[in-house]
Design a protein around this motif. Structure first.
Motif, PDB file in Angstrom:
ATOM      1  N   ILE A  63       0.869  -1.175   0.000  1.00  0.00           N
ATOM      2  CA  ILE A  63       0.000   0.000   0.000  1.00  0.00           C
ATOM      3  C   ILE A  63       0.900   1.217   0.000  1.00  0.00           C
ATOM      4  CG2 ILE A  63      -0.216  -0.079   2.530  1.00  0.00           C
ATOM      5  CD1 ILE A  63      -3.038   1.104   2.168  1.00  0.00           C
ATOM      6  N   GLN A  65       1.282   5.735  -0.409  1.00  0.00           N
ATOM      7  CA  GLN A  65       0.703   7.072  -0.373  1.00  0.00           C
ATOM      8  C   GLN A  65       1.713   7.997  -1.038  1.00  0.00           C
ATOM      9  OE1 GLN A  65      -0.266   8.576   3.594  1.00  0.00           O
ATOM     10  NE2 GLN A  65      -2.226   9.263   2.822  1.00  0.00           N
ATOM     11  N   LEU A  72      -2.479  14.300  -4.231  1.00  0.00           N
ATOM     12  CA  LEU A  72      -2.276  13.154  -3.353  1.00  0.00           C
ATOM     13  C   LEU A  72      -2.899  11.922  -3.982  1.00  0.00           C
ATOM     14  CD1 LEU A  72      -1.295  12.282  -0.499  1.00  0.00           C
ATOM     15  CD2 LEU A  72      -3.608  12.792   0.308  1.00  0.00           C
ATOM     16  N   ALA A  73      -2.178  10.825  -3.915  1.00  0.00           N
ATOM     17  CA  ALA A  73      -2.688   9.581  -4.471  1.00  0.00           C
ATOM     18  C   ALA A  73      -2.279   8.436  -3.563  1.00  0.00           C
ATOM     19  CB  ALA A  73      -2.143   9.368  -5.883  1.00  0.00           C
ATOM     20  N   GLY A  74      -2.929   7.306  -3.765  1.00  0.00           N
ATOM     21  CA  GLY A  74      -2.565   6.143  -2.974  1.00  0.00           C
ATOM     22  C   GLY A  74      -3.416   4.961  -3.318  1.00  0.00           C
ATOM     23  N   GLY A  75      -3.099   3.828  -2.708  1.00  0.00           N
ATOM     24  CA  GLY A  75      -3.904   2.642  -2.940  1.00  0.00           C
ATOM     25  C   GLY A  75      -3.144   1.376  -2.657  1.00  0.00           C
ATOM     26  N   ASN A  76      -3.854   0.272  -2.863  1.00  0.00           N
ATOM     27  CA  ASN A  76      -3.291  -1.078  -2.717  1.00  0.00           C
ATOM     28  C   ASN A  76      -2.802  -1.577  -4.063  1.00  0.00           C
ATOM     29  OD1 ASN A  76      -4.155  -1.255  -0.063  1.00  0.00           O
ATOM     30  ND2 ASN A  76      -4.915  -3.322  -0.333  1.00  0.00           N
ATOM     31  N   VAL A 129       4.480   0.594   2.186  1.00  0.00           N
ATOM     32  CA  VAL A 129       4.724  -0.531   3.089  1.00  0.00           C
ATOM     33  C   VAL A 129       4.132  -1.769   2.447  1.00  0.00           C
ATOM     34  CG1 VAL A 129       4.709   0.896   5.150  1.00  0.00           C
ATOM     35  CG2 VAL A 129       2.618  -0.244   4.452  1.00  0.00           C
TER      36      VAL A 129
ATOM     37  N   MET B  82      -1.339  10.891   9.173  1.00  0.00           N
ATOM     38  CA  MET B  82      -2.010  10.712   7.901  1.00  0.00           C
ATOM     39  C   MET B  82      -1.842   9.256   7.506  1.00  0.00           C
ATOM     40  SD  MET B  82       0.762  12.750   5.530  1.00  0.00           S
ATOM     41  CE  MET B  82       0.203  12.098   3.977  1.00  0.00           C
ATOM     42  N   TRP B  83      -2.867   8.714   6.892  1.00  0.00           N
ATOM     43  CA  TRP B  83      -2.721   7.322   6.494  1.00  0.00           C
ATOM     44  C   TRP B  83      -3.584   6.989   5.283  1.00  0.00           C
ATOM     45  CZ3 TRP B  83      -6.411   8.165  10.296  1.00  0.00           C
ATOM     46  CH2 TRP B  83      -7.582   7.399  10.247  1.00  0.00           C
ATOM     47  N   ALA B  84      -3.183   5.934   4.613  1.00  0.00           N
ATOM     48  CA  ALA B  84      -3.956   5.374   3.518  1.00  0.00           C
ATOM     49  C   ALA B  84      -4.430   4.006   3.968  1.00  0.00           C
ATOM     50  CB  ALA B  84      -3.107   5.260   2.257  1.00  0.00           C
ATOM     51  N   GLU B  85      -5.678   3.714   3.630  1.00  0.00           N
ATOM     52  CA  GLU B  85      -6.254   2.429   4.006  1.00  0.00           C
ATOM     53  C   GLU B  85      -6.970   1.853   2.796  1.00  0.00           C
ATOM     54  OE1 GLU B  85     -10.027   1.558   6.598  1.00  0.00           O
ATOM     55  OE2 GLU B  85      -8.295   1.791   7.938  1.00  0.00           O
ATOM     56  N   GLY B  86      -6.587   0.652   2.417  1.00  0.00           N
ATOM     57  CA  GLY B  86      -7.184   0.071   1.226  1.00  0.00           C
ATOM     58  C   GLY B  86      -6.928   0.969   0.036  1.00  0.00           C
ATOM     59  N   GLY B  87      -7.959   1.342  -0.672  1.00  0.00           N
ATOM     60  CA  GLY B  87      -7.780   2.182  -1.845  1.00  0.00           C
ATOM     61  C   GLY B  87      -7.916   3.655  -1.567  1.00  0.00           C
ATOM     62  N   PRO B  89      -6.513   7.064  -0.168  1.00  0.00           N
ATOM     63  CA  PRO B  89      -5.197   7.594   0.196  1.00  0.00           C
ATOM     64  C   PRO B  89      -5.227   8.752   1.173  1.00  0.00           C
ATOM     65  CG  PRO B  89      -5.856   8.568  -1.860  1.00  0.00           C
ATOM     66  CD  PRO B  89      -6.976   7.631  -1.438  1.00  0.00           C
ATOM     67  N   ARG B  90      -6.367   9.135   1.659  1.00  0.00           N
ATOM     68  CA  ARG B  90      -6.380  10.404   2.352  1.00  0.00           C
ATOM     69  C   ARG B  90      -7.209  10.399   3.636  1.00  0.00           C
ATOM     70  NH1 ARG B  90      -7.925  14.027  -2.401  1.00  0.00           N
ATOM     71  NH2 ARG B  90      -6.782  12.459  -3.541  1.00  0.00           N
ATOM     72  N   TYR B  91      -6.673   9.714   4.638  1.00  0.00           N
ATOM     73  CA  TYR B  91      -7.242   9.854   5.966  1.00  0.00           C
ATOM     74  C   TYR B  91      -6.301  10.666   6.834  1.00  0.00           C
ATOM     75  CZ  TYR B  91     -10.644   6.119   5.079  1.00  0.00           C
ATOM     76  OH  TYR B  91     -11.660   5.355   4.588  1.00  0.00           O
ATOM     77  N   GLU B 149      -2.913  -0.883   5.584  1.00  0.00           N
ATOM     78  CA  GLU B 149      -2.775   0.459   6.145  1.00  0.00           C
ATOM     79  C   GLU B 149      -1.334   0.902   6.075  1.00  0.00           C
ATOM     80  OE1 GLU B 149      -4.764   1.477   9.865  1.00  0.00           O
ATOM     81  OE2 GLU B 149      -2.943   2.459  10.577  1.00  0.00           O
ATOM     82  N   ILE B 150      -1.143   2.153   5.660  1.00  0.00           N
ATOM     83  CA  ILE B 150       0.163   2.792   5.725  1.00  0.00           C
ATOM     84  C   ILE B 150      -0.027   4.092   6.487  1.00  0.00           C
ATOM     85  CG2 ILE B 150      -0.175   3.868   3.463  1.00  0.00           C
ATOM     86  CD1 ILE B 150       2.833   3.721   3.078  1.00  0.00           C
TER      87      ILE B 150
END
Lengths: 163, 189
Positions: A63, A65, A72-76, A129, B82-87, B89-91, B149-150
């Motif tokens: 995963i 970020q 901002l982007a992110g994902g699995n 990570v 700040m964290w990304a969870e699953g898909g 990216p912006r928590y 989670e990251i």
């Protein structure tokens, strides 16, 4: 009693372009490994692929970020290597910094976890990570551009952190 | 994450600037671990780094862990991350006047495959008596079928005391499982 640690194991400094670099025969006597790469491509755009023990299967769920000039982007993702999200687009004079921590790399009762910080000055910063599905000890680590070559002057430093 | 490279001595060797103080690997489940007597190192090190590889017994995808300093359980901590969870990216989340500093969410027992969560926490100027203590933590885990989670965050302890002990615990009251590992390193400066 404090124990000296953070031991430099090997350094690769490229005197000419290379398609890939690899550290092999990694001793199992440390707790964690840290691979610090300061690298650029000869040209073009490419993803960077870090692999353990030559495993090129879909065994690296992660995963990420990312913060870049576009937002901002992110994902699995689950891919055939550890990869900072997206591509690097470094000319041979623009080097990115990649700090890869491989935790408990020599244990055989856990799947290996990793933390990766990627900083590309011209484009983005990324944190990733994930894990490698293998329970074998990590005996080799490779870093390969998905296309193209590492530029002259790219450096790769492998450290062992004492248990 | 601190990247101490050490200093090459004239003899060609490496002067150790980053030293292992202690490692704990749990042989059985427990809610918390404590590194104590850290004041012993106040004259030797400037910073501390804690490296964690842990898993919770909680029947969930994720379980938060936190830190307290010098056994202070008062409402003397602030944190944000700040964290990304699953898909997604912006928590972001934060805690003000809390009893602990949240570090990261670690894998719970709903995540299989012996997945432990790595995290690295840096404590800068750990033994200063003129600054409130601040930390930063980077960690997380990835699971193909479950919640990933990251997390990257910072926290502060509103106290200028030199650090004498560090306690890391599972906020939910569940346990770190056997095999969870906690290492503390001193960094010279």
């Amino acid at each position: 009693m404090p124990t000296p640690t953070y031991i430099p194991l090997a350094t690769i400094t490229l005197g000419s372009p290379a398609a890939s670099v690899s550290f092999g025969s990694i001793p199992t006597s440390y707790r964690d490994l840290v691979l610090i790469s300061h690298a650029a491509l000869t040209s073009g755009t490419s993803a960077i692929l870090f692999r353990f023990n030559g495993d090129s299967g879909s065994n690296y769920p992660s995963i990420y970020q990312e913060a870049s000039e576009v937002g901002l982007a992110g994902g699995n993702i689950n891919t055939t290597a550890i990869r900072p999200s997206g591509n690097i687009n470094e000319a041979s004079t623009e080097f990115g910094i990649y700090a890869l921590n491989i935790m408990d790399y020599s244990t055989t009762d856990k799947r290996k976890s990793f933390l990766l910080r990627s900083n590309r000055a011209l484009y983005s910063t990324i944190m990733t990570v994930g894990r490698w599905n293998g329970t074998s000890a990590v005996s080799s680590v490779s870093a390969t551009p998905n296309s193209g070559s590492w530029a002259t002057g790219s450096t790769f430093n492998l450290y062992g952190i004492v248990s | 994450m601190l990247i101490p490279f050490g200093t090459l001595a004239a003899s060609g060797g490496v002067v150790p600037d980053y030293e292992l103080i202690a490692t704990t690997v749990l042989g059985s489940a427990q809610n918390s671990i404590t590194f104590s007597d850290l004041g012993t190192y106040a004259s030797t090190y400037k910073h501390l780094q804690i490296r964690v590889v842990a898993r919770s017994s909680r029947a969930a995808w994720v379980d938060n862990i936190a830190m307290r300093l010098n056994s202070d359980s008062g409402t003397n901590y602030n944190w944000h991350r700040m964290w990304a969870e699953g898909g997604n990216p912006r928590y972001v989340e934060n805690g003000t006047n809390r009893n602990e500093m949240r570090m990261v969410g670690i894998s719970g027992s709903n995540i299989g495959n012996s997945l432990f969560t790595p995290a690295i926490t840096d404590i800068i100027d750990s033994f200063s008596t003129s600054k409130n203590t601040t930390i930063r933590t980077f960690g997380g885990h990835a699971e193909i079928t479950g919640t990933s989670e990251i997390s990257f965050g910072g926290a502060g302890w509103r106290n200028t005391s030199s650090i004498s002990s560090i306690t890391i615990f599972v906020e939910s009251g569940n346990n770190f499982v056997s095999g969870s590992r906690f290492s503390i390193y001193g960094i010279k400066g």
